[in-house]
Design a protein around this motif. Structure first.
Motif, short mmCIF file in Angstrom:
data_model
loop_
_atom_site.label_atom_id
_atom_site.label_comp_id
_atom_site.label_asym_id
_atom_site.label_seq_id
_atom_site.Cartn_x
_atom_site.Cartn_y
_atom_site.Cartn_z
N LYS A 150 0.82 -1.20 0.00
CA LYS A 150 0.00 0.00 0.00
C LYS A 150 0.86 1.26 0.00
CE LYS A 150 -3.68 0.74 0.20
NZ LYS A 150 -4.71 1.71 0.53
N ALA A 172 0.01 3.92 -1.70
CA ALA A 172 -0.84 5.10 -1.92
C ALA A 172 -0.91 5.98 -0.67
CB ALA A 172 -2.26 4.66 -2.30
N ALA A 205 -6.14 9.81 1.66
CA ALA A 205 -6.55 10.97 2.47
C ALA A 205 -7.18 10.49 3.77
CB ALA A 205 -7.56 11.81 1.70
N ASP A 206 -6.79 11.08 4.87
CA ASP A 206 -7.38 10.70 6.16
C ASP A 206 -8.82 11.17 6.28
OD1 ASP A 206 -5.11 9.41 7.05
OD2 ASP A 206 -4.23 11.26 7.84
N PRO A 251 -12.30 5.56 5.78
CA PRO A 251 -11.97 4.23 6.30
C PRO A 251 -10.46 3.99 6.12
CG PRO A 251 -13.05 4.05 4.16
CD PRO A 251 -13.14 5.48 4.57
N ASP A 252 -9.84 3.26 7.04
CA ASP A 252 -8.43 2.87 6.89
C ASP A 252 -8.39 1.54 6.14
OD1 ASP A 252 -5.78 1.84 7.29
OD2 ASP A 252 -5.54 3.32 8.89
N LEU A 275 -5.90 -0.22 4.85
CA LEU A 275 -4.87 -1.17 5.26
C LEU A 275 -5.25 -1.87 6.56
CD1 LEU A 275 -2.22 -2.34 4.39
CD2 LEU A 275 -1.05 -0.38 5.40
N GLY A 306 3.02 -1.87 4.41
CA GLY A 306 2.52 -0.50 4.53
C GLY A 306 3.65 0.50 4.41
N PHE A 307 3.29 1.73 4.13
CA PHE A 307 4.23 2.84 4.10
C PHE A 307 3.82 3.86 5.15
CE2 PHE A 307 7.11 2.65 0.44
CZ PHE A 307 6.69 1.45 -0.10
N ALA A 308 4.79 4.52 5.73
CA ALA A 308 4.46 5.60 6.66
C ALA A 308 5.40 6.76 6.41
CB ALA A 308 4.60 5.11 8.10
N LYS A 318 -2.18 -2.24 12.48
CA LYS A 318 -2.78 -2.63 11.20
C LYS A 318 -2.45 -4.08 10.82
CE LYS A 318 -2.56 2.20 9.61
NZ LYS A 318 -2.83 3.10 8.48
O1 C5P Z 1 -1.85 7.31 7.00
P1 C5P Z 1 -0.96 6.30 7.67
O2 C5P Z 1 0.39 6.86 8.04
O3 C5P Z 1 -1.62 5.54 8.77
O4 C5P Z 1 -0.64 5.26 6.49
C1 C5P Z 1 0.07 4.09 6.73
C2 C5P Z 1 -0.32 3.06 5.70
O5 C5P Z 1 -1.74 2.84 5.74
C3 C5P Z 1 -0.01 3.40 4.25
O6 C5P Z 1 0.48 2.23 3.64
C4 C5P Z 1 -1.34 3.84 3.67
O7 C5P Z 1 -1.44 3.54 2.29
C5 C5P Z 1 -2.34 3.04 4.47
N1 C5P Z 1 -3.63 3.73 4.67
C6 C5P Z 1 -4.81 3.17 4.16
N2 C5P Z 1 -6.02 3.80 4.36
C7 C5P Z 1 -6.07 4.94 5.05
C8 C5P Z 1 -4.90 5.53 5.57
C9 C5P Z 1 -3.69 4.91 5.36
O8 C5P Z 1 -4.74 2.10 3.53
N3 C5P Z 1 -7.25 5.53 5.23
#
Ligand code: C5P
Length: 221
Positions: free
Chosen positions: A93, A95, A98-99, A125-126, A128, A142-144, A161
């Motif tokens: 992931k 991408a 957007a939060d 929604p999150d 990941l 995941g990426f951060a 996650k």
């Molecule tokens: O935004 P955050 O730092 O938590 O992102 C960490 C990982 O979670 C990323 O790989 C990002 O693509 C994923 N993510 C997601 N859905 C979200 C927020 C983040 O899949 N709503």
């Protein structure tokens, strides 16, 4: 490695910044370029994997041989990823989701009237985290992007996650920001081990990431 060490593996990669509509002509987005996700897709293809790239519009050329799924919003990305999750072995992931999104998507273009305009946002929604709940055999990466306390936040996200790998970058370092062709990251695994990598191209980083994915897959059988 020159070998097709990912032959038979089905890999899903997400790339780009999501676009959250305000009205028919406007949206909120972020500075993600999509370059990391496209480099990952290119590398997985080179290693013989079957690759699906769920991507927002980035202006980058799609790697030849990739199955591309074009999306805009976080919700569209979520649908595209969830539909395919059961049929893949690895999800990366990259991408920048957007939060938050605008609570209301206006059907008609907002007119310029008042001096002040409040835009109400609601949490997305999150994706990941949802995959982390659902996963059975899938390797999840995941990426951060962080500006401080990199290790604390990266490990917290990895655990929360339910990820297998977390690629964390300090976006305040020169050479690690959005839109660049290079990155400086630390990769964390579930054992809490970390590997701090020097500045390298996103193509080279993609190789390092899939080397670790292969290690995890081969340790399982
Ligand atoms: O935004 P955050 O730092 O938590 O992102 C960490 C990982 O979670 C990323 O790989 C990002 O693509 C994923 N993510 C997601 N859905 C979200 C927020 C983040 O899949 N709503």
């Amino acid at each position: 490695s020159a070998s097709k060490d990912m032959a038979g593996q089905r890999v899903l990669i997400t790339a780009g910044g999501t676009r959250e509509a305000i009205d028919p002509v406007r949206y909120i987005t972020n500075r993600s370029s999509g370059k990391m996700g496209y480099a990952l897709a290119q590398e997985a293809l080179r290693r013989g994997a079957q690759v699906t790239l769920v991507t927002t519009p980035t202006g980058l050329d799609l790697p030849a041989g990739v199955e591309a799924v074009m999306v805009e919003s976080a919700e569209e990305m979520r649908q595209a990823v969830l539909e395919r999750f059961e049929r893949v072995d690895v999800v990366v992931k990259a991408a920048a989701v957007a939060d938050y999104r605008p609570l209301m998507q206006q059907e008609q273009k907002l007119k310029k009237k008042t001096d002040h305009l409040l835009l109400e946002l609601v949490k997305n929604p999150d994706i990941l985290a949802e995959l982390g709940q659902k996963k059975n055999r899938q390797v999840l990466v995941g990426f951060a992007a962080e500006t401080n306390d990199l290790e604390t936040y990266a490990l917290d996200k990895l655990r929360r996650k339910n990820l297998d790998l977390m690629v964390a970058n300090d976006v305040t370092q020169p050479g690690a920001g959005f839109g660049k062709d290079t990155n400086i990251v630390t990769i964390f695994n579930r054992q809490g081990e970390k590997e701090q990598l020097d500045l390298m191209s996103k193509a080279e980083l993609a190789r390092r990431i899939f080397d670790k994915v292969i290690e995890i897959l081969s340790a399982r059988v």
